[in-house]
Write a protein that holds these residues in place. Structure first.
Motif, PDB file in Angstrom:
ATOM      1  N   MET A 198       0.658  -1.263   0.060  1.00  0.00           N
ATOM      2  CA  MET A 198       0.044  -0.023  -0.061  1.00  0.00           C
ATOM      3  C   MET A 198       0.699   1.148  -0.121  1.00  0.00           C
ATOM      4  O   MET A 198       0.239   2.277  -0.143  1.00  0.00           O
ATOM      5  N   ALA A 199       2.004   1.096   0.134  1.00  0.00           N
ATOM      6  CA  ALA A 199       3.075   2.206   0.011  1.00  0.00           C
ATOM      7  C   ALA A 199       2.882   2.742  -1.289  1.00  0.00           C
ATOM      8  O   ALA A 199       2.907   2.577  -2.102  1.00  0.00           O
ATOM      9  N   GLY A 200       2.626   4.406  -0.879  1.00  0.00           N
ATOM     10  CA  GLY A 200       2.421   5.070  -2.115  1.00  0.00           C
ATOM     11  C   GLY A 200       1.152   5.156  -2.547  1.00  0.00           C
ATOM     12  O   GLY A 200       0.937   5.910  -3.591  1.00  0.00           O
ATOM     13  N   THR A 201       0.067   4.351  -2.276  1.00  0.00           N
ATOM     14  CA  THR A 201      -1.179   4.355  -2.845  1.00  0.00           C
ATOM     15  C   THR A 201      -2.079   5.622  -2.368  1.00  0.00           C
ATOM     16  O   THR A 201      -2.012   5.781  -1.078  1.00  0.00           O
ATOM     17  N   ARG A 202      -2.555   6.147  -2.954  1.00  0.00           N
ATOM     18  CA  ARG A 202      -3.478   7.303  -2.697  1.00  0.00           C
ATOM     19  C   ARG A 202      -4.676   6.677  -2.203  1.00  0.00           C
ATOM     20  O   ARG A 202      -5.497   6.052  -2.684  1.00  0.00           O
ATOM     21  N   ALA A 203      -5.180   7.296  -0.985  1.00  0.00           N
ATOM     22  CA  ALA A 203      -6.105   6.991  -0.252  1.00  0.00           C
ATOM     23  C   ALA A 203      -7.439   6.975  -1.065  1.00  0.00           C
ATOM     24  O   ALA A 203      -8.261   6.257  -0.944  1.00  0.00           O
ATOM     25  N   GLU A 204      -7.535   8.149  -1.696  1.00  0.00           N
ATOM     26  CA  GLU A 204      -8.796   8.575  -2.697  1.00  0.00           C
ATOM     27  C   GLU A 204      -9.103   7.545  -3.840  1.00  0.00           C
ATOM     28  O   GLU A 204     -10.019   7.544  -4.257  1.00  0.00           O
ATOM     29  N   VAL A 205      -8.179   6.628  -3.953  1.00  0.00           N
ATOM     30  CA  VAL A 205      -8.298   5.384  -5.112  1.00  0.00           C
ATOM     31  C   VAL A 205      -8.467   4.279  -4.692  1.00  0.00           C
ATOM     32  O   VAL A 205      -8.749   3.366  -5.445  1.00  0.00           O
ATOM     33  N   LEU A 206      -8.462   4.009  -3.270  1.00  0.00           N
ATOM     34  CA  LEU A 206      -8.660   2.532  -2.502  1.00  0.00           C
ATOM     35  C   LEU A 206     -10.199   2.403  -2.888  1.00  0.00           C
ATOM     36  O   LEU A 206     -11.140   3.315  -2.772  1.00  0.00           O
ATOM     37  N   GLN A 207     -10.445   1.169  -3.137  1.00  0.00           N
ATOM     38  CA  GLN A 207     -11.956   0.962  -3.400  1.00  0.00           C
ATOM     39  C   GLN A 207     -12.153  -0.731  -2.849  1.00  0.00           C
ATOM     40  O   GLN A 207     -11.218  -1.360  -3.284  1.00  0.00           O
ATOM     41  N   TRP A 208     -12.914  -1.054  -2.386  1.00  0.00           N
ATOM     42  CA  TRP A 208     -13.227  -2.493  -2.020  1.00  0.00           C
ATOM     43  C   TRP A 208     -14.107  -3.181  -2.663  1.00  0.00           C
ATOM     44  O   TRP A 208     -14.114  -4.514  -2.160  1.00  0.00           O
ATOM     45  N   HIS A 209     -14.979  -2.681  -3.523  1.00  0.00           N
ATOM     46  CA  HIS A 209     -15.944  -3.587  -4.238  1.00  0.00           C
ATOM     47  C   HIS A 209     -15.319  -4.661  -4.959  1.00  0.00           C
ATOM     48  O   HIS A 209     -15.896  -5.904  -4.973  1.00  0.00           O
ATOM     49  N   ILE A 252     -14.754  -7.286  -2.430  1.00  0.00           N
ATOM     50  CA  ILE A 252     -16.039  -7.873  -2.090  1.00  0.00           C
ATOM     51  C   ILE A 252     -16.721  -8.746  -3.194  1.00  0.00           C
ATOM     52  O   ILE A 252     -17.101  -9.751  -2.557  1.00  0.00           O
ATOM     53  N   ASP A 253     -16.492  -8.307  -4.396  1.00  0.00           N
ATOM     54  CA  ASP A 253     -17.035  -9.110  -5.576  1.00  0.00           C
ATOM     55  C   ASP A 253     -16.380 -10.354  -5.577  1.00  0.00           C
ATOM     56  O   ASP A 253     -17.010 -11.395  -5.875  1.00  0.00           O
TER      57      ASP A 253
END
Length: 71
Positions: free
Chosen positions: A1-12, A15-16
Motif C-alpha cells: 500500500m506504500a505510495g497508494t493514494r487513499a482516494e483511489v482505494l476501493q473495496w468493491h 467484495i465481489d
C-alpha cells in the motif's frame, strides 16, 4: 500500500471476489462513517447476546462525536 493514494482505494473488487469464491458465505460491509449509528448492532453481532439483552454503552461512540448543541 506504500505510495497508494487513499482516494483511489476501493473495496468493491475484493467484495465481489469474496462473493464469487464463497457464494453462500454471509458478509456485511459498511462505511466507517456509519459505525457510530450502528455500533450497538455491531456489538450484538460480535458478542452474541439475545435481542433482549441491553448493550451497555452502545451509544457511547456517537455520544463522543456529538456536542450538546448537535454541532
Amino acid at each position: 500500500m506504500a505510495g497508494t493514494r487513499a482516494e483511489v482505494l476501493q473495496w468493491h473488487g475484493l467484495i465481489d471476489q469474496i462473493r464469487v469464491t464463497l457464494p453462500n458465505a454471509q458478509s456485511t460491509a459498511w462505511c466507517n462513517q456509519n459505525t457510530p449509528f450502528i455500533w450497538p448492532k455491531l456489538l450484538r453481532c460480535v458478542m452474541w447476546p439475545t435481542d433482549e439483552d441491553p448493550v451497555e454503552g452502545g451509544y457511547d461512540l456517537i455520544a463522543s462525536a456529538l456536542t450538546q448543541s448537535g454541532t
